[in-house]
Design a protein around this motif. Sequence first.
Motif, PDB file in Angstrom:
ATOM      1  N   GLN A  14      50.692  41.876  42.901  1.00 42.70           N
ATOM      2  CA  GLN A  14      50.094  40.957  42.213  1.00 42.70           C
ATOM      3  C   GLN A  14      48.630  41.228  42.367  1.00 42.70           C
ATOM      4  N   LYS A  15      47.818  40.722  41.385  1.00 41.85           N
ATOM      5  CA  LYS A  15      46.528  40.985  41.308  1.00 41.85           C
ATOM      6  C   LYS A  15      45.691  40.591  42.689  1.00 41.85           C
ATOM      7  N   GLY A  16      46.167  39.555  43.092  1.00 44.76           N
ATOM      8  CA  GLY A  16      45.566  38.930  44.293  1.00 44.76           C
ATOM      9  C   GLY A  16      45.707  39.824  45.602  1.00 44.76           C
ATOM     10  N   MET A  17      46.531  41.072  45.383  1.00 43.74           N
ATOM     11  CA  MET A  17      46.750  41.996  46.510  1.00 43.74           C
ATOM     12  C   MET A  17      45.871  43.056  46.176  1.00 43.74           C
ATOM     13  N   THR A  57      49.788  26.134  48.080  1.00 37.41           N
ATOM     14  CA  THR A  57      48.368  25.776  48.500  1.00 37.41           C
ATOM     15  C   THR A  57      47.699  25.543  47.395  1.00 37.41           C
ATOM     16  N   PRO A  58      46.993  24.539  46.787  1.00 42.30           N
ATOM     17  CA  PRO A  58      46.075  24.644  45.562  1.00 42.30           C
ATOM     18  C   PRO A  58      44.736  25.283  45.932  1.00 42.30           C
ATOM     19  N   GLY A  59      44.353  26.040  45.220  1.00 40.60           N
ATOM     20  CA  GLY A  59      43.420  26.705  45.359  1.00 40.60           C
ATOM     21  C   GLY A  59      43.490  28.284  45.924  1.00 40.60           C
ATOM     22  N   GLY A  65      49.061  29.910  37.869  1.00 36.48           N
ATOM     23  CA  GLY A  65      48.095  29.766  36.775  1.00 36.48           C
ATOM     24  C   GLY A  65      46.653  30.511  37.403  1.00 36.48           C
ATOM     25  N   GLN A  66      46.782  30.982  38.595  1.00 39.66           N
ATOM     26  CA  GLN A  66      45.390  31.570  38.929  1.00 39.66           C
ATOM     27  C   GLN A  66      45.745  33.237  38.600  1.00 39.66           C
ATOM     28  N   PRO A  67      44.508  33.738  38.329  1.00 34.75           N
ATOM     29  CA  PRO A  67      44.647  35.283  38.342  1.00 34.75           C
ATOM     30  C   PRO A  67      45.259  36.176  39.133  1.00 34.75           C
ATOM     31  N   GLY A  68      45.061  35.842  40.569  1.00 32.80           N
ATOM     32  CA  GLY A  68      45.681  36.419  41.536  1.00 32.80           C
ATOM     33  C   GLY A  68      47.233  36.421  41.488  1.00 32.80           C
ATOM     34  N   ALA A  69      47.883  35.353  40.915  1.00 33.46           N
ATOM     35  CA  ALA A  69      49.200  35.040  41.172  1.00 33.46           C
ATOM     36  C   ALA A  69      49.867  36.097  39.943  1.00 33.46           C
TER      37      ALA A  69
END
Length: 184
Positions: A14-17, A57-59, A65-69
């Motif tokens: 994912q983008k968060g990685m 965990t929110p945030g 919905g976050q770009p990292g997901a």
Amino acid sequence: MNKETVALLIIDMQKGMSGPAAGERNNPGAESNIKYLQTAWRKSGFPIIHIRHISRTPGSPFWLGQPGAEFQEALAPLAGEHVVEKNVPDAFVHSGLERWLHVRGIRQVVIVGVSTNNSVEATARTAGNLGLKVYVVADGTFTFPKTDYSGVLRSASEVHAMSLANLDGEYASILRAEQALDLL
């Protein structure tokens, strides 16, 4: 010779990685090796399963919905490729993955992705315990530095090597990307 179907499991790419925000890591060529295998699997017609972590965990960068997901564009699923969402490191927990494989008669999995000592190791252990033939691609996984229980900071390469050693022989066979192609 009729080869048994083997599924490619791509974990948490994912983008968060990706990028500097994810932190220092080992194996900077992992994404290229994953893409190499993904391309070969698509040509073979064997199944690819994309596993995505959705945080509770929110945030979190992995909160829905976050770009990292979102999946990294180069490794994103195509229409018809199975997607599994998980909330814990192990892709088999509360996801339906075991059933999906069982219904299709898939008894072998090749695992790539992140992080070696977390989601990759947890998923490989369960797959092995379920009686699947498991292959983990050493150059198709990566991880991050971690402080051990004694307080010693271990490099990402050390953490990666120990995680692969934990799996080797008991839960999985450890391969390199080019060796995984022999399974097709």
